[in-house]
Design a protein around this motif. Structure first.
Motif, short mmCIF file in Angstrom:
data_model
loop_
_atom_site.label_atom_id
_atom_site.label_comp_id
_atom_site.label_asym_id
_atom_site.label_seq_id
_atom_site.Cartn_x
_atom_site.Cartn_y
_atom_site.Cartn_z
N TYR A 51 0.89 -1.16 0.00
CA TYR A 51 0.00 0.00 0.00
C TYR A 51 0.93 1.21 0.00
O TYR A 51 1.61 1.46 1.00
CB TYR A 51 -0.88 0.03 1.25
CG TYR A 51 -1.85 -1.13 1.34
CD1 TYR A 51 -3.02 -1.14 0.59
CD2 TYR A 51 -1.58 -2.20 2.19
CE1 TYR A 51 -3.92 -2.19 0.68
CE2 TYR A 51 -2.48 -3.25 2.29
CZ TYR A 51 -3.64 -3.25 1.53
OH TYR A 51 -4.51 -4.29 1.63
N LYS A 54 4.16 1.06 2.02
CA LYS A 54 4.05 0.07 3.10
C LYS A 54 3.90 -1.33 2.50
O LYS A 54 2.98 -1.59 1.72
CB LYS A 54 2.83 0.42 3.97
CG LYS A 54 2.27 -0.70 4.79
CD LYS A 54 2.92 -0.77 6.14
CE LYS A 54 2.58 -2.10 6.81
NZ LYS A 54 3.40 -2.39 7.95
N ALA A 56 2.67 -4.83 2.82
CA ALA A 56 1.72 -5.55 3.67
C ALA A 56 1.92 -7.06 3.57
O ALA A 56 1.65 -7.78 4.53
CB ALA A 56 0.30 -5.20 3.27
N SER A 76 -2.77 -7.67 14.80
CA SER A 76 -3.41 -6.69 13.96
C SER A 76 -2.39 -6.03 13.03
O SER A 76 -1.30 -5.68 13.46
CB SER A 76 -4.07 -5.65 14.87
OG SER A 76 -4.64 -4.65 14.08
N GLY A 77 -2.74 -5.91 11.76
CA GLY A 77 -1.86 -5.24 10.80
C GLY A 77 -0.82 -6.15 10.15
O GLY A 77 0.01 -5.68 9.38
N CYS A 78 -0.87 -7.47 10.41
CA CYS A 78 0.17 -8.36 9.87
C CYS A 78 -0.11 -8.77 8.43
O CYS A 78 0.71 -9.44 7.80
CB CYS A 78 0.38 -9.58 10.76
SG CYS A 78 -1.00 -10.73 10.72
N GLY A 79 -1.29 -8.41 7.89
CA GLY A 79 -1.55 -8.69 6.47
C GLY A 79 -2.62 -9.74 6.20
O GLY A 79 -2.84 -10.12 5.05
N LYS A 80 -3.32 -10.18 7.23
CA LYS A 80 -4.33 -11.24 7.07
C LYS A 80 -5.44 -10.83 6.10
O LYS A 80 -5.75 -11.55 5.16
CB LYS A 80 -4.97 -11.58 8.44
CG LYS A 80 -3.98 -11.94 9.53
CD LYS A 80 -4.69 -12.28 10.83
CE LYS A 80 -5.41 -11.12 11.50
NZ LYS A 80 -4.52 -10.05 12.01
N SER A 81 -6.02 -9.67 6.36
CA SER A 81 -7.14 -9.24 5.51
C SER A 81 -6.68 -8.98 4.09
O SER A 81 -7.40 -9.25 3.14
CB SER A 81 -7.80 -7.98 6.08
OG SER A 81 -8.43 -8.28 7.30
N THR A 82 -5.48 -8.49 3.94
CA THR A 82 -4.95 -8.24 2.60
C THR A 82 -4.87 -9.55 1.81
O THR A 82 -5.27 -9.63 0.65
CB THR A 82 -3.57 -7.57 2.68
OG1 THR A 82 -3.70 -6.34 3.40
CG2 THR A 82 -3.00 -7.28 1.32
P1 ADP Z 1 -4.69 -7.47 9.36
O1 ADP Z 1 -5.93 -7.94 8.65
O2 ADP Z 1 -3.75 -8.58 9.69
O3 ADP Z 1 -4.99 -6.63 10.56
P2 ADP Z 1 -4.29 -5.84 6.96
O4 ADP Z 1 -4.11 -6.81 5.85
O5 ADP Z 1 -5.62 -5.20 7.10
O6 ADP Z 1 -3.85 -6.52 8.35
O7 ADP Z 1 -3.20 -4.70 6.85
C1 ADP Z 1 -1.83 -4.95 6.66
C2 ADP Z 1 -1.07 -3.64 6.64
O8 ADP Z 1 -1.45 -2.86 5.54
C3 ADP Z 1 -1.33 -2.77 7.86
O9 ADP Z 1 -0.15 -2.10 8.18
C4 ADP Z 1 -2.39 -1.81 7.39
O10 ADP Z 1 -2.31 -0.60 8.10
C5 ADP Z 1 -2.01 -1.63 5.93
N1 ADP Z 1 -3.21 -1.39 5.11
C6 ADP Z 1 -4.28 -2.18 4.97
N2 ADP Z 1 -5.17 -1.68 4.11
C7 ADP Z 1 -4.65 -0.51 3.67
C8 ADP Z 1 -5.08 0.48 2.74
N3 ADP Z 1 -6.25 0.37 2.09
N4 ADP Z 1 -4.27 1.55 2.55
C9 ADP Z 1 -3.09 1.66 3.19
N5 ADP Z 1 -2.61 0.76 4.06
C10 ADP Z 1 -3.38 -0.33 4.32
#
Ligand code: ADP
Ligand code: MG
Length: 394
Positions: A51, A54, A56, A76-82
């Motif tokens: 992103y 950053k 991810a 939280s923030g480790c990239g799971k949702s991504t």
């Molecule tokens: P998790 O689901 O493990 O909490 P995410 O996959 O949501 O983590 O996010 C991984 C990293 O990418 C985090 O540092 C988050 O802040 C960043 N991030 C996620 N979505 C976005 C976005 N749309 N724009 C910028 N940074 C993002």
């Protein structure tokens, strides 16, 4: 993928972008290969994602077998949702490859849209359409089928989650747990080969969460869909998963069965993620490291290496010290004892060979509450002690 869809996946909106999320797997591109059962349901190969600046995800590869439940877990923030959103096609793939049932559906510059991937999605906020009855919410993704079949399939999906009697209700008449069950029915109704769930139980309070995730586990297993569930809760992952994928800072730390991650953690991060650990430090001498609980073998560690020793509280067995019983080095003083329910937690003070005190927690089965100030004999179960190099990145 435009930003409307990316935003829309976070919280459902009454716009057309949302329709992409629950469409059936009827696409010609998704025709099931002959040997589908031999192939992983979902494969991610060498996926890296940024992103802006950053990073991810960093070279993540992962396969989910047919019918397998895999939990992505990590802070939280480790990239799971991504990872989940890239699998769903809600995020544009930048590097790597995504395949479903052996067919590549996304690589940089070319990607099948979410509605043609044969996936079902469930999010934390249920994302039900408030103005549609339960039945019509579930029929939503079946709109390419004849009406009679839509209704039949929707009812069958509602039956699977025990919600068929609510078919005519509106979502706001349902409890959070019931809404979550409808969201699951909606995702499953098109019979997707892959289900993707992002923190599906986070919106529920603790008691309800346990019930709903238990029901969900059995529904998922009966459905036979390969499932990827994102959670930040290690207990939830152990409860649900056939296999756990532990992530940290965009990389996979360890992949394995819940039992493997618990009993053979890859590093100190993995060891501490799945339960409390006592932590001691030491130095390897003659293949062993000395601890306040006696020497522990340190195979595979270099002579002279500084190591940390992590010990699960249930790895300490306690007996009351009788007159003359036990070696002095095994004796520990009780600082406090608490009955936690099925187990008791005993706080101990032990001395190392230099006379330095250390505070340890022992978790012992049943009602064992030695009085404060008393002495107990501590026996370490060596398989519950993990030794890692001190310079371990974790
Ligand atoms: P998790 O689901 O493990 O909490 P995410 O996959 O949501 O983590 O996010 C991984 C990293 O990418 C985090 O540092 C988050 O802040 C960043 N991030 C996620 N979505 C976005 C976005 N749309 N724009 C910028 N940074 C993002
Ligand atoms: Mg997330």
């Amino acid at each position: 993928m435009d930003t409307t869809v990316t935003e829309g996946s976070r919280r459902i909106q009454q716009d057309s972008a949302v329709t992409t999320r629950f469409a059936p797997p009827l696409d010609a591109a998704m025709a099931t290969p002959v040997d589908a059962h031999a192939l992983p349901a979902l494969t991610l190969k060498n996926v890296t994602h940024h992103y802006r600046t950053k990073r991810a995800l960093n070279h993540v590869s992962l396969s989910i077998g047919q019918g397998e439940i895999v939990c992505l877990v990590g802070p939280s923030g480790c990239g799971k949702s991504t990872l989940l959103r890239l699998s769903a096609g809600l995020e544009t793939l930048q590097e790597g490859e995504v395949a479903i049932n052996g067919q590549v559906i996304a690589r940089p510059g070319s990607s099948l849209p979410p509605e043609r991937r044969g996936i079902g999605l469930v999010f934390q906020d249920y994302a039900l359409f408030p103005h549609l009855r339960v039945m019509d919410n579930v029929r939503f993704g079946l709109n390419r089928l004849p009406a009679a079949e839509q209704k039949e399939r929707a009812l069958a999906a509602l039956r699977q989650v025990g919600m068929e009697t609510y078919a005519n209700a509106y979502p706001d008449a349902l409890s959070g747990g019931q809404q979550q069950r409808v969201a699951l029915a909606r995702a499953m109704a098109p019979k997707p080969s892959v289900l993707l769930l992002d923190e599906p139980f986070s919106g529920l309070d603790t008691r309800l969460r346990e019930t709903v995730r238990d029901e969900t586990l059995h529904v998922l297993k009966r459905s036979g869909a390969a499932t990827m569930i994102v959670t930040h809760d290690p207990e939830e992952a152990m409860f649900l998963a056939d296999r756990i994928v532990l992530m940290r800072d965009g990389v996979l730390v360890q992949v394995g069965s819940p039992a493997t991650l618990y009993t053979k953690p890859a590093n100190s991060f993995a060891a501490s993620f799945f339960g409390e650990v006592n932590r001691l430090e030491g130095q390897v001498k003659g293949g062993r490291v000395s601890t306040p609980l006696g020497p522990i073998a340190a195979p595979g560690h270099a002579e002279g290496a500084r190591v940390e020793i992590l010990i699960r509280p249930e790895g300490l067995r306690l007996e009351m010290a009788g007159q003359g019983g036990g070696q002095v080095s095994d004796l520990a003083q009780v600082e406090a004892s608490r009955l936690l329910g099925r187990a008791s937690l005993v706080h101990l003070r032990v001395l190392d060979t230099k006379g330095q005190p250390h505070h340890l927690h022992a978790r012992v089965p049943g009602h064992f509450l030695p009085p404060d100030g008393s002495h107990v004999i501590v026996t370490l179960e060596h398989h519950q002690a993990f030794i890692f190099p001190m310079d371990d990145a974790a």
